[in-house]
Scaffold this active site. Structure first.
Site, mmCIF file in Angstrom:
data_model
loop_
_atom_site.group_PDB
_atom_site.id
_atom_site.type_symbol
_atom_site.label_atom_id
_atom_site.label_comp_id
_atom_site.label_asym_id
_atom_site.label_seq_id
_atom_site.Cartn_x
_atom_site.Cartn_y
_atom_site.Cartn_z
ATOM 1 N N GLN A 181 -5.215 -0.487 -4.670
ATOM 2 C CA GLN A 181 -5.881 -1.573 -5.386
ATOM 3 C C GLN A 181 -6.667 -1.060 -6.591
ATOM 4 O O GLN A 181 -6.676 -1.691 -7.649
ATOM 5 C CB GLN A 181 -6.801 -2.324 -4.433
ATOM 6 C CG GLN A 181 -7.493 -3.514 -5.051
ATOM 7 C CD GLN A 181 -8.290 -4.299 -4.042
ATOM 8 O OE1 GLN A 181 -7.989 -4.303 -2.852
ATOM 9 N NE2 GLN A 181 -9.330 -4.983 -4.505
ATOM 10 N N HIS A 197 -6.111 -6.013 3.197
ATOM 11 C CA HIS A 197 -5.175 -4.908 3.382
ATOM 12 C C HIS A 197 -4.725 -4.867 4.844
ATOM 13 O O HIS A 197 -5.540 -4.637 5.738
ATOM 14 C CB HIS A 197 -5.854 -3.583 3.015
ATOM 15 C CG HIS A 197 -6.144 -3.457 1.563
ATOM 16 N ND1 HIS A 197 -5.446 -2.611 0.732
ATOM 17 C CD2 HIS A 197 -7.056 -4.087 0.765
ATOM 18 C CE1 HIS A 197 -5.919 -2.714 -0.503
ATOM 19 N NE2 HIS A 197 -6.896 -3.594 -0.498
ATOM 20 N N CYS A 257 -3.075 -2.611 6.206
ATOM 21 C CA CYS A 257 -3.226 -1.267 6.763
ATOM 22 C C CYS A 257 -4.588 -1.113 7.438
ATOM 23 O O CYS A 257 -4.751 -0.263 8.315
ATOM 24 C CB CYS A 257 -3.020 -0.191 5.692
ATOM 25 S SG CYS A 257 -4.131 -0.299 4.287
ATOM 26 N N CYS A 299 0.854 -1.185 0.000
ATOM 27 C CA CYS A 299 0.000 0.000 0.000
ATOM 28 C C CYS A 299 0.897 1.245 0.000
ATOM 29 O O CYS A 299 1.801 1.361 0.821
ATOM 30 C CB CYS A 299 -0.880 -0.033 1.244
ATOM 31 S SG CYS A 299 -1.600 1.539 1.701
ATOM 32 N N GLU A 300 0.635 2.150 -0.926
ATOM 33 C CA GLU A 300 1.488 3.340 -1.024
ATOM 34 C C GLU A 300 1.270 4.317 0.127
ATOM 35 O O GLU A 300 2.071 5.216 0.332
ATOM 36 C CB GLU A 300 1.281 4.041 -2.359
ATOM 37 C CG GLU A 300 -0.040 4.720 -2.533
ATOM 38 C CD GLU A 300 -0.188 5.388 -3.891
ATOM 39 O OE1 GLU A 300 -0.896 6.388 -3.951
ATOM 40 O OE2 GLU A 300 0.412 4.912 -4.881
ATOM 41 N N HIS A 301 0.199 4.154 0.882
ATOM 42 C CA HIS A 301 -0.084 5.080 1.977
ATOM 43 C C HIS A 301 0.661 4.727 3.258
ATOM 44 O O HIS A 301 1.012 5.620 4.029
ATOM 45 C CB HIS A 301 -1.590 5.121 2.269
ATOM 46 C CG HIS A 301 -2.390 5.552 1.086
ATOM 47 N ND1 HIS A 301 -3.592 4.979 0.734
ATOM 48 C CD2 HIS A 301 -2.147 6.499 0.146
ATOM 49 C CE1 HIS A 301 -4.066 5.557 -0.348
ATOM 50 N NE2 HIS A 301 -3.204 6.474 -0.727
ATOM 51 N N HIS A 302 0.885 3.426 3.512
ATOM 52 C CA HIS A 302 1.521 3.016 4.772
ATOM 53 C C HIS A 302 2.698 2.066 4.572
ATOM 54 O O HIS A 302 3.332 1.674 5.543
ATOM 55 C CB HIS A 302 0.494 2.317 5.674
ATOM 56 C CG HIS A 302 -0.716 3.155 5.920
ATOM 57 N ND1 HIS A 302 -1.892 2.975 5.230
ATOM 58 C CD2 HIS A 302 -0.916 4.189 6.764
ATOM 59 C CE1 HIS A 302 -2.774 3.858 5.642
ATOM 60 N NE2 HIS A 302 -2.220 4.613 6.559
#
Length: 193
Positions: free
Chosen positions: A127, A155, A157, A86-89
């Site tokens: 995703q 996920h 996250c 995941c690019e956020h976390h």
């Protein structure tokens, strides 16, 4: 390509090791304790492997096994396992991709569809984007009558942090061409169940 045959970029490896050491120190760890001595090296190698999709060309993978074929029924490759970050976390999300296309004079090797999924999964991702990238790559390269992609993923996250909801599943889909027809989508969904 597995971890044993993957060759990391040596300059990036060195810099990532340095940054991983800094992160460990900022977390309050003793980077000299036995369990952490090789951790910066392992983290750097792992990150390069998990993001190797940036250096791969999904369209070229499909073109490497492109064949003229007079077949115009649905081709489905389902339950393609994938692992992404995941690019956020920078936490993993993983699951299965289901891909269908209806040829228009050209087919590709079935393993190439799975490799295309891996190329896009091995990047920092969301995703939703990954679903669309796979669809667009196949549509552009094969020019089929239509493409449909469904991805089901868990996920970490959401499971390890944040709302901490276990067993939640995220499903995304995207489609082109003849898959705009409900009957064709329903056939695909029936085949992947």
């Amino acid at each position: 390509m597995d971890m044993q045959t993957f060759s990391p970029n040596l300059e990036a490896q060195r810099q990532l090791e340095s940054r991983a050491t800094e992160v460990l120190e900022l977390l309050g760890e003793d980077i000299h304790r036995q369990g952490l001595l090789r951790t910066p090296h392992r983290v750097a190698s792992s990150l390069q492997f998990l993001t190797k999709g940036y250096s791969e060309d999904a369209e070229e993978i499909l073109r490497s096994a492109l064949f003229e074929e007079d077949y115009n029924q649905m081709v489905v490759v389902k339950d393609i396992e994938f692992y992404s970050l995941c690019e956020h976390h920078l936490l993993p999300f993983f699951g299965k991709a289901h891909v269908a296309y209806i040829p228009n004079g050209k087919i590709t090797g079935l393993s190439k569809i799975a490799r295309v999924v891996d190329v896009y999964a091995r990047r920092l991702q969301v995703q939703e984007r990954m679903t669309t990238q796979i669809k667009e790559c196949i549509q552009k390269t094969l020019n089929p009558l239509g493409v449909m992609v469904v991805i089901e993923a868990e996920h970490l996250c959401m499971q390890m942090r944040g709302v901490q909801k276990q067993h939640s599943l995220t499903v995304t889909s995207d489609f082109t061409g003849v898959f705009n027809q409900q009957r064709t989508r329903d056939e695909f969904i029936g085949l992947i169940k």
